[in-house]
Design a protein around this motif. Structure first.
Motif, PDB file in Angstrom:
ATOM      1  N   ASP A 141     -64.704 -44.235  78.682  1.00  0.00           N
ATOM      2  CA  ASP A 141     -65.759 -42.988  79.786  1.00  0.00           C
ATOM      3  C   ASP A 141     -65.255 -42.858  81.116  1.00  0.00           C
ATOM      4  O   ASP A 141     -65.294 -41.909  81.394  1.00  0.00           O
ATOM      5  N   ASN A 142     -64.459 -43.873  81.144  1.00  0.00           N
ATOM      6  CA  ASN A 142     -65.034 -43.674  82.830  1.00  0.00           C
ATOM      7  C   ASN A 142     -65.380 -43.566  83.900  1.00  0.00           C
ATOM      8  O   ASN A 142     -65.871 -43.107  84.855  1.00  0.00           O
ATOM      9  N   ASP A 143     -66.786 -43.964  83.705  1.00  0.00           N
ATOM     10  CA  ASP A 143     -68.210 -43.731  84.491  1.00  0.00           C
ATOM     11  C   ASP A 143     -68.982 -44.039  84.769  1.00  0.00           C
ATOM     12  O   ASP A 143     -70.079 -44.103  85.760  1.00  0.00           O
ATOM     13  N   LEU A 144     -68.377 -46.036  84.810  1.00  0.00           N
ATOM     14  CA  LEU A 144     -68.938 -46.680  85.404  1.00  0.00           C
ATOM     15  C   LEU A 144     -68.375 -47.023  87.055  1.00  0.00           C
ATOM     16  O   LEU A 144     -67.505 -46.367  87.353  1.00  0.00           O
ATOM     17  N   ALA A 145     -69.879 -47.286  87.966  1.00  0.00           N
ATOM     18  CA  ALA A 145     -69.822 -46.660  89.106  1.00  0.00           C
ATOM     19  C   ALA A 145     -68.971 -47.646  89.812  1.00  0.00           C
ATOM     20  O   ALA A 145     -68.651 -48.542  89.404  1.00  0.00           O
ATOM     21  N   VAL A 146     -68.556 -47.495  91.056  1.00  0.00           N
ATOM     22  CA  VAL A 146     -67.526 -48.473  91.985  1.00  0.00           C
ATOM     23  C   VAL A 146     -66.319 -48.611  91.702  1.00  0.00           C
ATOM     24  O   VAL A 146     -65.625 -48.322  92.271  1.00  0.00           O
ATOM     25  N   THR A 147     -66.043 -48.785  90.069  1.00  0.00           N
ATOM     26  CA  THR A 147     -64.484 -48.761  90.113  1.00  0.00           C
ATOM     27  C   THR A 147     -63.656 -47.588  90.185  1.00  0.00           C
ATOM     28  O   THR A 147     -64.390 -46.609  89.681  1.00  0.00           O
ATOM     29  N   ASP A 148     -62.699 -47.825  90.454  1.00  0.00           N
ATOM     30  CA  ASP A 148     -62.144 -47.100  91.052  1.00  0.00           C
ATOM     31  C   ASP A 148     -61.870 -45.614  89.599  1.00  0.00           C
ATOM     32  O   ASP A 148     -61.478 -45.365  89.056  1.00  0.00           O
ATOM     33  N   CYS A 149     -61.463 -47.082  88.341  1.00  0.00           N
ATOM     34  CA  CYS A 149     -61.196 -46.430  86.917  1.00  0.00           C
ATOM     35  C   CYS A 149     -61.638 -48.057  85.913  1.00  0.00           C
ATOM     36  O   CYS A 149     -61.888 -49.172  86.010  1.00  0.00           O
ATOM     37  N   GLY A 188     -67.502 -37.381  75.317  1.00  0.00           N
ATOM     38  CA  GLY A 188     -67.518 -37.486  76.953  1.00  0.00           C
ATOM     39  C   GLY A 188     -69.534 -37.285  76.812  1.00  0.00           C
ATOM     40  O   GLY A 188     -68.658 -36.053  76.781  1.00  0.00           O
ATOM     41  N   ARG A 189     -70.328 -37.867  76.702  1.00  0.00           N
ATOM     42  CA  ARG A 189     -71.344 -37.410  76.898  1.00  0.00           C
ATOM     43  C   ARG A 189     -71.952 -37.234  77.937  1.00  0.00           C
ATOM     44  O   ARG A 189     -72.540 -35.448  77.980  1.00  0.00           O
ATOM     45  N   HIS A 190     -71.875 -37.620  79.384  1.00  0.00           N
ATOM     46  CA  HIS A 190     -72.204 -36.691  80.129  1.00  0.00           C
ATOM     47  C   HIS A 190     -71.071 -36.667  81.517  1.00  0.00           C
ATOM     48  O   HIS A 190     -71.047 -36.243  82.844  1.00  0.00           O
ATOM     49  N   ALA A 191     -69.922 -36.939  81.187  1.00  0.00           N
ATOM     50  CA  ALA A 191     -68.939 -37.305  81.688  1.00  0.00           C
ATOM     51  C   ALA A 191     -67.726 -36.838  81.359  1.00  0.00           C
ATOM     52  O   ALA A 191     -67.708 -37.087  79.998  1.00  0.00           O
ATOM     53  N   LYS A 359     -70.461 -42.284  86.622  1.00  0.00           N
ATOM     54  CA  LYS A 359     -69.515 -41.589  88.179  1.00  0.00           C
ATOM     55  C   LYS A 359     -69.028 -40.542  87.078  1.00  0.00           C
ATOM     56  O   LYS A 359     -67.925 -40.866  85.907  1.00  0.00           O
ATOM     57  N   LYS A 360     -69.299 -39.132  87.121  1.00  0.00           N
ATOM     58  CA  LYS A 360     -68.434 -37.991  86.546  1.00  0.00           C
ATOM     59  C   LYS A 360     -67.860 -37.428  87.551  1.00  0.00           C
ATOM     60  O   LYS A 360     -67.061 -37.962  88.593  1.00  0.00           O
ATOM     61  N   MET A 361     -67.150 -37.204  87.032  1.00  0.00           N
ATOM     62  CA  MET A 361     -65.956 -36.269  87.875  1.00  0.00           C
ATOM     63  C   MET A 361     -66.414 -35.057  88.823  1.00  0.00           C
ATOM     64  O   MET A 361     -67.262 -34.530  88.941  1.00  0.00           O
ATOM     65  N   PRO A 362     -65.489 -35.515  89.921  1.00  0.00           N
ATOM     66  CA  PRO A 362     -65.703 -35.025  91.098  1.00  0.00           C
ATOM     67  C   PRO A 362     -65.523 -33.614  90.953  1.00  0.00           C
ATOM     68  O   PRO A 362     -64.653 -32.800  90.170  1.00  0.00           O
TER      69      PRO A 362
END
Length: 416
Positions: A141-149, A188-191, A359-362
């Protein structure tokens, strides 16, 4: 030399490269003469004292993990509550760690797993037990905070973009007499990162996907249907990519199945693609096909991204180094150094800044009309899907490995 054992566990939905991280962990530990135990089915295996000895695996098998999908030791969806609510379970974990001389605990998962590793680290400190806890990042989902991906995302993103590009060619070929609209559902549940990755499939305004639906934008059915009709009128056919977690303006999931919640307390989602396909058919009278790739997105090791594979191995190796350096309550995070040429490095991040954050999509990555991605999103996404990391093949199919998973003798009473 450091003494004690390292315990590694996998958590949550697996990815095409989570076993590559496991390979990185075990390889780095072996080079440093550290014995690695693994818990079957994640934290449940640790609670049950159901452990395996990775020292019984051959070097060739550990290397083969890097190109094998799934979870080699088994994963689970099991949410530990607060220290106060689940104290007996946390204390059971410490009992297992003591019994097997575990001095380093590496939990490979997403947000909830980072939270668990953080809580275990705090209880160990309060109990004066010398334990270093490391959260190892993983999620498609790529939604982890801090890490770029997040390792796992790049391969799922590549699979998504490739699938949408290929399906679009099929739809274009048949639109004259058959399917006019194709709906592809992305996890992708929230992001909406995976849905956004589908945008890499086309470059021009009339290239598929023509419409992308993101959780970050409220779903407006009337506007959506009007846009589908406009694309069909202009192009002759339309490809829609929808994130499973799209919501209406009142916050309700478009595809909530009514099936209750999962182990993490999340609502069970049930098929946004068939729902949208039904609405298009009923409202516009167009022939529609749809696809929900579901597990295929996260298990597609045959089309993995080389960038993703490299990062998955790197976080595994870094996790061992951080553990031995006693960087407690830390996660190895990917830091992007530059876009072009794409360069990255691994740096430590405090678990307190990762746990239970999303981390959501900017906004800058979403096209102004809300139905596509911007050039900024492309610059971010494209390096993550680059490179082909094909597994070896035998008799026309990928050659994957199955570990022996030799059990470690139990020393404690059974956990209820």
């Amino acid at each position: 030399m450091a003494t004690g054992n390292l315990l590694y566990a996998q958590s949550g939905g697996v990815t095409a490269v989570i076993n590559a991280t496991a390979s990185g962990v075990i390889t780095e530990a072996r080079e440093r003469r550290i014995r690695v135990l693994a818990a079957r089915e994640g934290i449940l295996g640790a609670l049950r004292e159901d452990l395996v000895d990775t020292a019984r695996e051959s070097i060739a098998s550990i290397r083969a993990l890097a190109h094998t999908p799934g979870g080699a030791f088994g994963s689970c969806r099991y949410k530990l509550k607060s220290l106060e609510e689940d104290r007996a379970k946390y204390e059971r974990l410490l009992d297992v760690f003591r019994a097997h001389d575990v001095r380093w605990f590496l939990y490979n998962g997403g947000n909830d797993s980072a939270d668990t590793a953080l809580k275990v680290s705090r209880l160990a400190a309060a109990s004066a037990y010398p334990l270093t806890c490391i959260g190892v990042p993983k999620t498609i989902d790529n939604d982890l905070a801090v890490t770029d991906c997040s390792p796992g995302f790049g391969s799922a993103a590549k699979y998504t973009a490739v699938s949408v590009r290929e399906a679009a060619l099929d739809v274009a070929a048949m639109a004259g007499s058959s399917t006019r609209v194709f709906v592809y559902e992305a996890m992708g549940r929230h992001a909406g990162w995976l849905a956004a990755a589908a945008g890499l499939a086309g470059d021009g305004a009339d290239d598929a996907p023509h419409l992308i639906l993101f959780p970050e934008r409220a779903y407006d059915e009337a506007d959506f249907l009007a846009r589908v009709q406009a694309v069909v009128d202009r192009v002759g056919w339309c490809v829609v990519v929808a994130s499973e977690g799209i919501r209406t303006a009142d916050g309700g999931f478009v595809a909530e199945s009514g099936g209750g919640t999962d182990a993490f307390g999340h609502a069970q989602l049930g098929g946004v693609a068939p729902y949208l396909a039904g609405r298009v058919k009923d409202a516009l009278g167009l022939k529609v096909h749809w696809a929900t790739p579901d597990y295929l997105q996260r298990s597609a090791r045959h089309i993995a991204s080389q960038t993703d594979l490299d990062q998955a191995i790197a976080v595994g190796r870094a996790a061992v180094r951080y553990a031995l350096e006693r960087r407690n309550a830390t996660m190895p995070a990917v830091r992007r150094v530059s876009d072009n040429p794409y360069r990255w490095t691994i740096e430590p991040a405090p678990l307190a800044r990762v746990a239970n954050r999303e981390k959501k999509m900017p906004a800058a990555f979403l096209r102004r009309d809300g139905y596509g991605i911007t050039a900024a999103a492309r610059r971010y996404l494209q390096p993550l899907v680059r490179g082909e990391a094909y597994p070896p093949y035998r008799d026309g199919l990928p050659a994957y490995v199955s570990l022996k998973n030799t059990p470690v003798a139990k020393k404690l009473p059974d956990w209820p």
